[in-house]
Design an enzyme around this catalytic site. Structure first.
Site, PDB file in Angstrom:
ATOM      1  N   ASP A  83       1.058  -1.189  -0.043  1.00  0.00           N
ATOM      2  CA  ASP A  83      -0.603   0.199  -0.252  1.00  0.00           C
ATOM      3  C   ASP A  83       0.617   1.706   0.071  1.00  0.00           C
ATOM      4  O   ASP A  83       0.539   2.076  -1.100  1.00  0.00           O
ATOM      5  CB  ASP A  83      -0.366   0.118   1.347  1.00  0.00           C
ATOM      6  CG  ASP A  83      -1.991  -0.908   0.995  1.00  0.00           C
ATOM      7  OD1 ASP A  83      -2.375  -1.964   0.545  1.00  0.00           O
ATOM      8  OD2 ASP A  83      -3.290  -0.556   1.966  1.00  0.00           O
ATOM      9  N   GLU A 447      -6.912   3.574  -1.840  1.00  0.00           N
ATOM     10  CA  GLU A 447      -6.606   4.392  -0.207  1.00  0.00           C
ATOM     11  C   GLU A 447      -6.990   5.210  -0.835  1.00  0.00           C
ATOM     12  O   GLU A 447      -5.909   6.158  -1.310  1.00  0.00           O
ATOM     13  CB  GLU A 447      -6.161   3.557   0.574  1.00  0.00           C
ATOM     14  CG  GLU A 447      -6.682   2.744   1.524  1.00  0.00           C
ATOM     15  CD  GLU A 447      -5.475   1.942   2.058  1.00  0.00           C
ATOM     16  OE1 GLU A 447      -3.942   2.552   2.464  1.00  0.00           O
ATOM     17  OE2 GLU A 447      -4.973   0.633   2.760  1.00  0.00           O
ATOM     18  N   SER A 473      -6.731   4.339   4.254  1.00  0.00           N
ATOM     19  CA  SER A 473      -5.010   4.219   5.192  1.00  0.00           C
ATOM     20  C   SER A 473      -5.269   4.359   6.341  1.00  0.00           C
ATOM     21  O   SER A 473      -5.726   4.934   7.148  1.00  0.00           O
ATOM     22  CB  SER A 473      -3.671   4.663   4.174  1.00  0.00           C
ATOM     23  OG  SER A 473      -2.948   4.531   5.099  1.00  0.00           O
TER      24      SER A 473
HETATM   25 FE1  FES Z   1       3.343  -2.635   4.788  1.00  0.00          FE
HETATM   26 FE2  FES Z   1       2.134  -0.199   5.030  1.00  0.00          FE
HETATM   27  S1  FES Z   1       2.879  -0.224   3.290  1.00  0.00           S
HETATM   28  S2  FES Z   1       1.820  -2.148   6.276  1.00  0.00           S
END
Ligand code: FES
Length: 567
Positions: A83, A447, A473
């Protein structure tokens, strides 16, 4: 006691399957070994992400720790999306779908290859719910090893993490930091292996997994590079042996009560809103009824005690030094905030595990006592109303207030919203609306960390709210409401909002409304045209077809036509 091989014997002990046995001989399993149970070790390790870069090594350590005279440990891999790396780009569309791909691939290997038990080795946001979903679907003796969180970075004496890098962009846009400091933050925010260090989604879900009993005590808070994380690999092997010997399966551990425990721990720790989606999907995998309102009821009765990032000051590593997640759970148990009777993968109950755990360190500052709670009720609030008849998920820490009335500033994509914030179009008093970024519309419900971080970075955190049919996020903070359902792509009310409409978000009344008269609303609805689906082939097209509403956890194995979960 000899460990049983109820699944693998299908291929290893049937004389009519000589080819299967021949192939297993090729991987080094002789006749004697073929009689032992197969343990799948599912690693989400890959080189391209700090959260995952060390997981293959941990998986290998788990394999080495397994008793070779009793089981055959077989490592396999699955996919992962970072992410942190995909945030703010089209890659983010693949993030939530990756949860279900992880669940599907683990399920496929274990069921297709007839493994008797499973250890999942996971490290990043979607790895954890994906693995839990797979373990619950399969329901064979299983437990999870979390890779642990990253150490903090540092620049000019200030502790950094990945969200510092996101927020540095907003600070640079506002002229608060120069290019040199901006570059230094980027270079120092993430010093090595481990998941993002605040109470973001990976740490939220690792704490949830530990609270629901599916990982060993301290798994969530032992840092990635700590000696404790290494020794956890040994403990995992012992615990798995116990689970296999006593035939304790994930659905013996995960119950409605243990899911409530998980959400209580998330609430106390100030965890990510993504946990709502994931707990609904995990409950679905376990065939346990769980609805948004169940979570709202818990939130109402549970205080937020942790001063952890993103809204607070500390990182998971600080919580580790303060006593770790078990010490928090012990405090909660003492205050009646936890059901101690739930079973865990140690083979003991939550209360039995916690009886052996030291309390929080005396002078620690990460966790407040319940009588000095940061917020008396949970920060995750389920809001419903004209804008979200099926529900929405707000993250209200109280620092930004609990009611916001403002003027809609509507964007039909994240990129347009980012541009609007960057150009100064978004001003104090606005409710930024980002739509067509839901599960089907995104697709993949991306996100919105970049816009929330930019709003915070631009110093508008208390004066601007943000609502979306996308997600946030775990790193997002500010006055934010996501998961607005139904989503814009399905002509949910959010699709009909126009710039200038008055929006009221009330976390005390749990409502989210827009002030537009009925005639005008009906006119807009009649004029609405469904945008073309942007994903027409490949994995995102499949996802857009299958995914259910965010209010149902974005599951993809519900009824094919309605998206409603079976059962
Ligand atoms: Fe892996 Fe944040 S991108 S926990």
């Amino acid at each position: 006691m000899k460990l049983d091989n109820p699944y693998s014997r299908t291929v290893t002990q049937d004389d009519s399957l000589p080819a299967a046995q021949a192939m297993l001989h090729a991987i080094g399993l002789d006749k004697q070994k073929l009689a032992l149970p197969f343990v799948g070790i599912a690693s989400t390790g890959y080189e391209g992400n700090p959260c995952n870069m060390h997981l293959n090594s941990l998986a290998q350590q788990v394999k080495t720790a397994l008793p070779t005279d009793e089981v055959n440990g077989l490592i396999f891999n699955t996919i992962g999306i970072s992410d942190g790396i995909s945030m703010g780009t089209s890659g983010m569309n693949y993030s939530l779908p990756s949860r279900d791909l992880i669940a599907d691939s683990m399920e496929s290997v274990v069921a297709g290859m007839h493994y008797d038990a499973l250890v999942t080795v996971v490290g990043c946001d979607k790895n954890l719910p994906g693995a839990l979903m797979a373990m619950l679907r399969l329901n064979r003796p299983s437990l999870m090893l979390y890779g642990g969180s990253i150490a903090p970075g540092c620049h000019k004496g200030k502790k950094l993490d990945v969200v510092s890098a996101f927020e540095a962009w907003g600070e640079k846009v506002k002229g608060e930091i120069n290019q040199q400091d901006y570059q230094a933050v980027i270079e120092n925010a993430c010093p090595g292996a481990g998941a993002c260090g605040g109470m973001y989604t990976a740490n939220t879900m690792s704490a949830a997994a530990e609270a629901m009993g599916m990982s060993l005590p301290y798994s969530a808070s032992n840092p990635a590079t700590s000696p404790e994380k290494k020794s956890e690999c040994q403990s995992i092997a012992r615990a798995l042996r116990y689970l296999m010997a006593h035939d304790i399966k994930p659905r013996d551990v995960v119950t409605r009560a243990s899911l409530f425990n998980a959400f209580r721990v998330i609430t106390v720790l100030g965890g990510s809103t993504n946990a709502v989606l994931h707990l609904l999907a995990i409950a679905h995998a376990a065939e346990i009824p769980l609805a948004l309102l169940d979570l709202q009821n818990i939130s109402r009765q549970t205080p937020m005690l942790a001063d952890l990032k993103p809204s607070g000051r500390y990182l998971m590593e600080d919580l580790h030094h303060a006593g770790g997640v078990p010490a928090v759970m012990k405090l909660m148990l003492e205050h009646g905030l936890l059901d101690g009777s739930c079973m865990t993968v140690t083979g003991r109950s939550v209360a039995e595990n916690l009886a052996q755990v030291p309390p929080l360190a005396e002078n620690q500052r990460v966790i407040k006592p319940p009588n000095k709670a940061i917020k008396k009720a949970g920060h995750i609030q389920i809001l419903t109303g004209r804008l979200a008849p099926e529900g929405s998920v707000a993250k209200i820490t109280g620092k930004e207030g609990e009611r916001f009335v403002g003027s809609a500033r509507v964007y039909d994509s994240e990129a347009e919203a980012n541009q609007g914030i960057k150009s100064g179009e978004v001003v104090a008093g606005d409710v930024v609306v980002i739509r067509y970024v839901g599960p089907k519309g995104g697709p993949g419900m991306p996100e919105m960390l970049k816009p929330t971080a930019a709003i915070m970075g631009a110093g508008l955190g208390k004066e601007v709210a943000l609502i979306t049919d996308g997600r946030f996020s775990g790193g997002s903070h500010g006055f934010v409401v996501g998961h607005i359902s139904p989503e814009a792509q399905l002509c949910g009310p959010i699709a009909l909002v126009q710039t200038g409409d008055e929006i009221t978000i009330d976390a005390k009344q749990n409502s989210i409304d827009v002030a537009v008269d009925e005639a005008e609303w009906a006119k807009r609805k009649a004029a609405w045209q469904k945008p073309k689906q942007t994903a027409v082939k490949g994995t995102l097209a499949k996802y857009a077809r299958l995914v259910a509403s965010a209010s149902l956890g974005c599951i993809t194995d519900g009824d094919e036509t309605t998206g409603v979960p079976h059962g």
